[in-house]
Design an enzyme around this catalytic site. Structure first.
Site, PDB file in Angstrom:
ATOM      1  N   ASP A  35      34.570  30.343  38.457  1.00 49.05           N
ATOM      2  CA  ASP A  35      35.023  31.433  38.934  1.00 49.05           C
ATOM      3  C   ASP A  35      34.513  31.986  40.263  1.00 49.05           C
ATOM      4  O   ASP A  35      33.328  31.607  40.518  1.00 49.05           O
ATOM      5  CB  ASP A  35      35.096  32.410  37.804  1.00 49.05           C
ATOM      6  N   TYR A 155      53.773  36.219  44.736  1.00 48.82           N
ATOM      7  CA  TYR A 155      53.441  35.674  43.438  1.00 48.82           C
ATOM      8  C   TYR A 155      54.392  34.753  42.421  1.00 48.82           C
ATOM      9  O   TYR A 155      54.157  33.729  42.045  1.00 48.82           O
ATOM     10  CB  TYR A 155      52.908  36.900  42.369  1.00 48.82           C
TER      11      TYR A 155
END
Ligand code: NAI
Length: 257
Positions: A35, A155
């Site tokens: 991450d 998106y």
């Protein structure tokens, strides 16, 4: 079951990625969490990486071991973030990491991409998706401007292109038995749920009424886990909705039922 498998999970600091990392570990996998942010409670080994940055992706690939059995590409930015950043993380970085990592995957490995119901409109976006086939990280801003990909469209576009890329590559690594699939959740209660509600406005409330409740990360992680497992060995290039029935509702309406 993922007993003894080495599984890399991106986006593991939060939401669906964190739940997937925990589930894989509970099933006996050796988990490597990736991450940009350090998780509050890391599952397995943690490697920090920025998937919008090629140098960081290269460093991550160098740091990862050989013989990876599963790659869960879960990291993602919501539609409220700048369009180019969304396309970089949710599409280009994911593809760059995956293709660079192929030599380090074990034969028979499984790749699972977190797409979304937001990507179900892919048949309507053929030109832009095809134009993105060879899109490089450094060209994303120019590409978005040229294709009119602005705001929340980034998106939807990134998820549409991801679903098509997954289908197209169902057989690319056939000689090594490496397969790839997508999971497409409906609205899931994670820190980015409010971003979707904000983006979709009244439509979000309407969509919510087609379900009993929003999903939770615990609804999605087992679906990813199944696709990572040997039980899913003959599932290739598919997109599995996990959405409380929302996509069924959309399809029935779309086709006039
Ligand atoms: P989240 O915000 O809880 O988790 C996303 C993770 O990705 C975060 O830990 C974040 O730090 C990481 N990340 C963001 N940019 C990164 C970068 N440049 N490099 C490395 N890591 C980065 O969100 P959630 O809901 O768990 O989302 C996971 C995936 O599921 C995303 O791909 C999202 O698009 C998808 N999804 C989520 C839905 C929802 O309603 N929450 C619905 C459908 C799909």
């Amino acid at each position: 079951m993922l007993q003894g498998k080495t599984i890399v999970v991106t986006g593991a600091a939060s939401g669906i990625g964190a739940a997937t990392a925990a589930l894989a570990q509970a099933q006996g996998a050796h988990v490597i969490s990736v991450d940009i942010n350090a998780p509050a409670k890391a599952v397995g080994r943690f490697i920090q990486a920025d998937l919008s940055d090629l140098a960081s992706i290269d460093q991550l690939v160098a740091d990862l071991p050989e013989g990876i059995d599963g790659l869960a590409n879960i990291a993602g930015l919501p539609p409220t973030r700048p369009a180019a950043a969304v396309v970089k993380v949710n599409l280009v970085g994911l593809k760059e990491l995956t293709t660079r990592l192929i030599p380090k995957l074990a034969d028979g490995a499984s790749i699972v991409n977190l797409a979304s119901l937001a990507g179900m409109g892919w048949p309507e976006a053929k030109a832009a998706i095809q134009a993105s086939a060879t899109l490089q990280m450094g060209d994303v801003e120019t590409f978005c401007a040229a294709q009119g990909i602005e705001g929340a469209r980034s998106y939807f576009f990134a998820k549409e292109a991801l679903i098509v890329w997954t289908m197209e590559n169902r057989w690319t690594w056939r000689s090594r038995g490496i397969r790839m699939n997508c999971v497409s959740p409906g609205p899931v209660d994670t820190p980015i749920l409010q971003d979707f509600v904000q983006t979709l406005g009244a439509r979000a409330e309407e969509d919510m009424r087609t379900m009993d409740r929003p999903g939770t990360p615990a609804d999605i992680a087992p679906v990813v886990g199944f696709l990572l497992s040997d039980g899913a060995a003959w599932i290739r290039g598919t997109n599995v909705p996990a959405d409380g029935g929302m996509f069924a509702n959309v399809q029935l309406q779309m086709h006039g039922f």
